[in-house]
Scaffold this motif. Structure first.
Motif, PDB file in Angstrom:
ATOM      1  N   GLU A 146      -0.339  10.617  12.341  1.00 27.38           N
ATOM      2  CA  GLU A 146      -0.542  11.604  11.285  1.00 27.38           C
ATOM      3  C   GLU A 146       0.741  12.343  10.948  1.00 27.38           C
ATOM      4  O   GLU A 146       0.868  12.917   9.857  1.00 27.38           O
ATOM      5  N   ALA A 147       1.692  12.361  11.865  1.00 23.71           N
ATOM      6  CA  ALA A 147       2.950  13.081  11.654  1.00 23.71           C
ATOM      7  C   ALA A 147       4.041  12.195  11.064  1.00 23.71           C
ATOM      8  O   ALA A 147       5.155  12.665  10.814  1.00 23.71           O
ATOM      9  N   GLN A 148       3.749  10.919  10.831  1.00 21.89           N
ATOM     10  CA  GLN A 148       4.782   9.967  10.410  1.00 21.89           C
ATOM     11  C   GLN A 148       4.698   9.715   8.908  1.00 21.89           C
ATOM     12  O   GLN A 148       3.724   9.129   8.417  1.00 21.89           O
ATOM     13  N   PRO A 149       5.699  10.161   8.158  1.00 21.33           N
ATOM     14  CA  PRO A 149       5.671   9.997   6.700  1.00 21.33           C
ATOM     15  C   PRO A 149       5.985   8.571   6.271  1.00 21.33           C
ATOM     16  O   PRO A 149       6.554   7.784   7.021  1.00 21.33           O
ATOM     17  N   ASP A 150       5.603   8.282   5.064  1.00 20.82           N
ATOM     18  CA  ASP A 150       5.921   7.020   4.409  1.00 20.82           C
ATOM     19  C   ASP A 150       7.156   7.258   3.540  1.00 20.82           C
ATOM     20  O   ASP A 150       7.246   8.270   2.853  1.00 20.82           O
ATOM     21  N   ILE A 151       8.114   6.334   3.581  1.00 22.10           N
ATOM     22  CA  ILE A 151       9.342   6.445   2.781  1.00 22.10           C
ATOM     23  C   ILE A 151       9.448   5.207   1.907  1.00 22.10           C
ATOM     24  O   ILE A 151       9.377   4.080   2.409  1.00 22.10           O
ATOM     25  N   VAL A 152       9.627   5.407   0.601  1.00 23.09           N
ATOM     26  CA  VAL A 152       9.795   4.265  -0.301  1.00 23.09           C
ATOM     27  C   VAL A 152      11.027   4.462  -1.163  1.00 23.09           C
ATOM     28  O   VAL A 152      11.397   5.593  -1.511  1.00 23.09           O
ATOM     29  N   VAL A 153      11.670   3.358  -1.498  1.00 22.38           N
ATOM     30  CA  VAL A 153      12.899   3.366  -2.288  1.00 22.38           C
ATOM     31  C   VAL A 153      12.776   2.306  -3.379  1.00 22.38           C
ATOM     32  O   VAL A 153      12.193   1.237  -3.162  1.00 22.38           O
TER      33      VAL A 153
ATOM     34  N   TYR B 172      17.675   8.519  11.037  1.00 26.37           N
ATOM     35  CA  TYR B 172      16.255   8.841  10.911  1.00 26.37           C
ATOM     36  C   TYR B 172      15.591   8.728  12.284  1.00 26.37           C
ATOM     37  O   TYR B 172      15.866   7.790  13.037  1.00 26.37           O
ATOM     38  N   THR B 173      14.727   9.681  12.583  1.00 28.99           N
ATOM     39  CA  THR B 173      13.956   9.667  13.822  1.00 28.99           C
ATOM     40  C   THR B 173      12.483   9.733  13.493  1.00 28.99           C
ATOM     41  O   THR B 173      12.040  10.630  12.766  1.00 28.99           O
ATOM     42  N   VAL B 174      11.731   8.782  13.994  1.00 25.42           N
ATOM     43  CA  VAL B 174      10.279   8.766  13.771  1.00 25.42           C
ATOM     44  C   VAL B 174       9.669   9.964  14.489  1.00 25.42           C
ATOM     45  O   VAL B 174       9.854  10.123  15.701  1.00 25.42           O
ATOM     46  N   PRO B 175       8.956  10.823  13.784  1.00 24.53           N
ATOM     47  CA  PRO B 175       8.489  12.070  14.409  1.00 24.53           C
ATOM     48  C   PRO B 175       7.271  11.882  15.306  1.00 24.53           C
ATOM     49  O   PRO B 175       6.491  10.935  15.152  1.00 24.53           O
ATOM     50  N   HIS B 176       7.140  12.815  16.253  1.00 22.81           N
ATOM     51  CA  HIS B 176       5.933  12.968  17.049  1.00 22.81           C
ATOM     52  C   HIS B 176       5.155  14.171  16.521  1.00 22.81           C
ATOM     53  O   HIS B 176       5.722  15.065  15.884  1.00 22.81           O
TER      54      HIS B 176
ATOM     55  N   ILE C  25      10.316  15.697   4.630  1.00 25.95           N
ATOM     56  CA  ILE C  25      11.049  15.329   5.842  1.00 25.95           C
ATOM     57  C   ILE C  25      12.257  16.248   5.938  1.00 25.95           C
ATOM     58  O   ILE C  25      13.169  16.170   5.100  1.00 25.95           O
ATOM     59  N   PRO C  26      12.313  17.135   6.904  1.00 29.16           N
ATOM     60  CA  PRO C  26      13.448  18.064   7.015  1.00 29.16           C
ATOM     61  C   PRO C  26      14.776  17.319   7.097  1.00 29.16           C
ATOM     62  O   PRO C  26      14.940  16.383   7.873  1.00 29.16           O
ATOM     63  N   GLY C  27      15.727  17.733   6.254  1.00 25.13           N
ATOM     64  CA  GLY C  27      17.062  17.162   6.274  1.00 25.13           C
ATOM     65  C   GLY C  27      17.180  15.780   5.655  1.00 25.13           C
ATOM     66  O   GLY C  27      18.249  15.167   5.706  1.00 25.13           O
TER      67      GLY C  27
ATOM     68  N   ASP D 164       0.843  -1.192   0.000  1.00 27.29           N
ATOM     69  CA  ASP D 164       0.000   0.000   0.000  1.00 27.29           C
ATOM     70  C   ASP D 164       0.878   1.242   0.000  1.00 27.29           C
ATOM     71  O   ASP D 164       1.903   1.288   0.679  1.00 27.29           O
ATOM     72  N   PHE D 165       0.462   2.235  -0.743  1.00 36.53           N
ATOM     73  CA  PHE D 165       1.186   3.498  -0.777  1.00 36.53           C
ATOM     74  C   PHE D 165       0.211   4.613  -0.425  1.00 36.53           C
ATOM     75  O   PHE D 165      -0.713   4.902  -1.177  1.00 36.53           O
ATOM     76  N   ASP D 166       0.398   5.204   0.732  1.00 37.36           N
ATOM     77  CA  ASP D 166      -0.454   6.301   1.184  1.00 37.36           C
ATOM     78  C   ASP D 166       0.351   7.588   1.113  1.00 37.36           C
ATOM     79  O   ASP D 166       1.322   7.764   1.845  1.00 37.36           O
ATOM     80  N   TRP D 167      -0.057   8.477   0.229  1.00 39.54           N
ATOM     81  CA  TRP D 167       0.677   9.708   0.033  1.00 39.54           C
ATOM     82  C   TRP D 167      -0.131  10.878   0.530  1.00 39.54           C
ATOM     83  O   TRP D 167      -1.343  10.882   0.488  1.00 39.54           O
ATOM     84  N   ARG D 168       0.559  11.906   0.942  1.00 37.95           N
ATOM     85  CA  ARG D 168      -0.111  13.137   1.312  1.00 37.95           C
ATOM     86  C   ARG D 168       0.812  14.322   1.048  1.00 37.95           C
ATOM     87  O   ARG D 168       2.018  14.204   1.091  1.00 37.95           O
ATOM     88  N   SER D 169       0.210  15.442   0.761  1.00 37.40           N
ATOM     89  CA  SER D 169       0.990  16.674   0.676  1.00 37.40           C
ATOM     90  C   SER D 169       1.178  17.183   2.095  1.00 37.40           C
ATOM     91  O   SER D 169       0.544  16.706   3.031  1.00 37.40           O
ATOM     92  N   ASP D 170       2.053  18.163   2.256  1.00 33.57           N
ATOM     93  CA  ASP D 170       2.233  18.728   3.588  1.00 33.57           C
ATOM     94  C   ASP D 170       0.914  19.266   4.099  1.00 33.57           C
ATOM     95  O   ASP D 170       0.221  20.017   3.414  1.00 33.57           O
ATOM     96  N   GLY D 171       0.536  18.872   5.257  1.00 32.24           N
ATOM     97  CA  GLY D 171      -0.744  19.300   5.796  1.00 32.24           C
ATOM     98  C   GLY D 171      -1.307  18.257   6.714  1.00 32.24           C
ATOM     99  O   GLY D 171      -0.579  17.443   7.274  1.00 32.24           O
TER     100      GLY D 171
END
Length: 472
Positions: free
Chosen positions: A186-193, A173-177, A152-154, A82-89
């Motif tokens: 809601e604050a945790q992005p999905d990363i794919v490679v 990498y640090t999983v955000p709060h 994701i900053p940096g 599954d790929f769940d994408w979102r814009s900043d927001g």
């Protein structure tokens, strides 16, 4: 059993086919001209549902005690396609698929000799195609691509090509709060490679297959009593910081290696207002935990808070290392279901005994689905030592009002309740009273009269009980 109890009839979750999401190749014109239309390195994105699929493992089931009651918690696991994408927001938005295509990817490329052809080029995806600004060289190229569901900053992955081996690193990498600590998912992005090693112009448009670097933890509500609302889920005692390296695996795979860097553990919490009648995962795709892959430590704990209207608030707590999953793996999805997976039912028998009179016998459906109930009576005379000295015969006493309203006796000796009983509802009395009139068969013996009750799902009546003396 208490007034609030769930069936202990565990049913395995059928293997669930999860779709494989791929970026597929198409043919490319073998034109010798290096013009802007067909000489540049291109990629094709398939946004429709793919035909290939993978299967999740069968579900495991545990029973969690809540103030003496039992609530089932089930877990199924499988590869995450599954790929769940979102814009900043505030929202990830729609999943990547037939309704929403991937809008851009970041690509790097290295020649077979290790020379850098392109580095972190942001390529927009238009329709089903994505074209880079670079032209094909004479030698083969290995491509690295990544994308994230929000900024994701940096975040700056690095890649290398040495001896024909493609490797890369996501760095630290640090999983955000979340800002308030209650909307962490809601604050945790999905990363794919994706890695496509050793591709050349003759192979046509480059196909890329993305793999998740993180572990996805998804929560769903199964069948729960009416008025149930999940309020929050917290995952505590887990690591949130680490480093990640990866390498190509086969023609389109990615092998990730995560190493924990934080000695202290973290807690991640997501608040919900997910009712029993809501569909899909809790919070839908926007509230999926994307956590760092890791071995499950002794302190890792899952805590679920929910309330049931008219009954109160409940807290479920489960040590995660007691489950069958010993680690969270990258590119995997772990789906927890709170409540019954299928239509399962259970019953509770209540009555009163005063002296030699048993009365007020009723049977309650304490499960989560409507069902039909049947009951029979089994009794023994037992001496002071607890040994059975004689069977009970119903002629040793007098029934008043047997069988009660909506009860009928079958040829198998069971009394059947002819109406379906809704969750939380109670049958009418099987009988008004039973008064023991016989003397004990031996001195000092007493009668133990037990009511055995059973329930089946409403739709399974004739299959489960073919001897049922009535037709719904």
């Amino acid at each position: 059993m208490t007034d609030f109890s769930f069936s202990h009839l565990a049913r395995a979750l059928a293997a669930v086919a999860l779709p494989t999401l791929a970026l597929l190749s198409t043919a490319c014109d073998d034109d010798l001209h290096r013009d802007i239309d067909d000489g540049r390195i291109s990629f094709t994105v398939q946004s429709d549902a793919p035909t290939a699929s993978r299967s999740a493992d069968d579900a495991d089931r545990w029973w969690l005690d809540v103030d003496g009651d039992s609530v089932p918690l089930s877990l199924s696991q499988g590869l995450n396609d599954d790929f769940d994408w979102r814009s900043d927001g505030a929202s990830r938005g729609e999943p990547f698929g037939s309704k929403k295509a991937l809008s851009e990817i970041v690509v790097s490329g290295y020649t077979a000799s290790g020379a850098k052809l392109m580095e972190n080029e942001v390529i927009s995806v238009s329709g089903s195609s994505a074209t880079s600004s670079h032209f094909w060289p004479q030698e083969a190229v290995s491509f690295f691509a990544h994308a994230t569901s929000m900024t994701i900053p940096g975040f700056a992955p690095t890649y290398s090509m040495s001896g024909g081996v493609c490797t890369g690193s996501l760095g630290a990498y640090t999983v955000p709060h979340s800002a308030d600590g209650t909307k962490d998912a809601e604050a945790q992005p999905d990363i794919v490679v994706a890695i496509a090693p050793n591709r050349d112009r003759a192979g046509g448009v480059v196909d890329l297959k993305f793999h998740h670097a993180l572990s996805a933890l998804v929560f769903k509500m199964g069948q729960m009593p009416p008025g149930t609302t999940v309020q929050s889920i917290e995952i505590s005692g887990v690591h949130g910081s680490g480093t990640c390296t990866f390498a190509a695996s086969g023609t389109d795979g990615v092998d990730y290696t995560w190493a924990v860097t934080d000695a202290a553990t973290q807690s991640y919490k997501q608040t919900y207002s997910h009712t029993k009648d809501a569909t899909g995962p809790l919070g839908n795709a926007t509230q999926t935990f994307m956590l760092m892959p890791q071995a499950i430590g002794a302190d890792a704990t899952l805590t679920i808070n929910f309330k049931i209207e008219g009954r109160g608030e409940y807290t479920l707590s489960k040590k995660l290392n007691t489950l069958s999953v010993t680690e969270w793996k990258p590119d995997h999805r772990y789906e927890f279901t709170i409540g019954i997976l299928a239509n399962e039912v259970d019953v509770e028998v209540t009555d009163k005994v005063v002296g030699k009179v048993k009365s007020d016998l009723q049977i309650k459906n304490t499960g989560l689905a409507s069902g039909y109930i049947r009951a029979t009576m089994v009794g023994f005379w037992v001496n002071a030592s607890g040994a059975i000295v004689a069977p009970w015969r119903d002629t040793e006493g007098t029934f008043n009002g047997l069988a009660g309203s909506n009860w009928t006796k079958g040829s198998d000796g069971f009394y059947y309740y002819t109406q379906p009983v809704a969750p939380g509802a109670t049958t009418s009395k099987l009988f008004e009273t039973y008064t023991l009139t016989a003397a004990p068969p031996v001195e000092g013996a007493h009668l133990e009269l037990t009511i055995l009750a059973q329930i089946v799902i409403e739709s399974d009546l004739k299959t489960a009980w073919p001897a049922s003396p009535f037709t719904p």
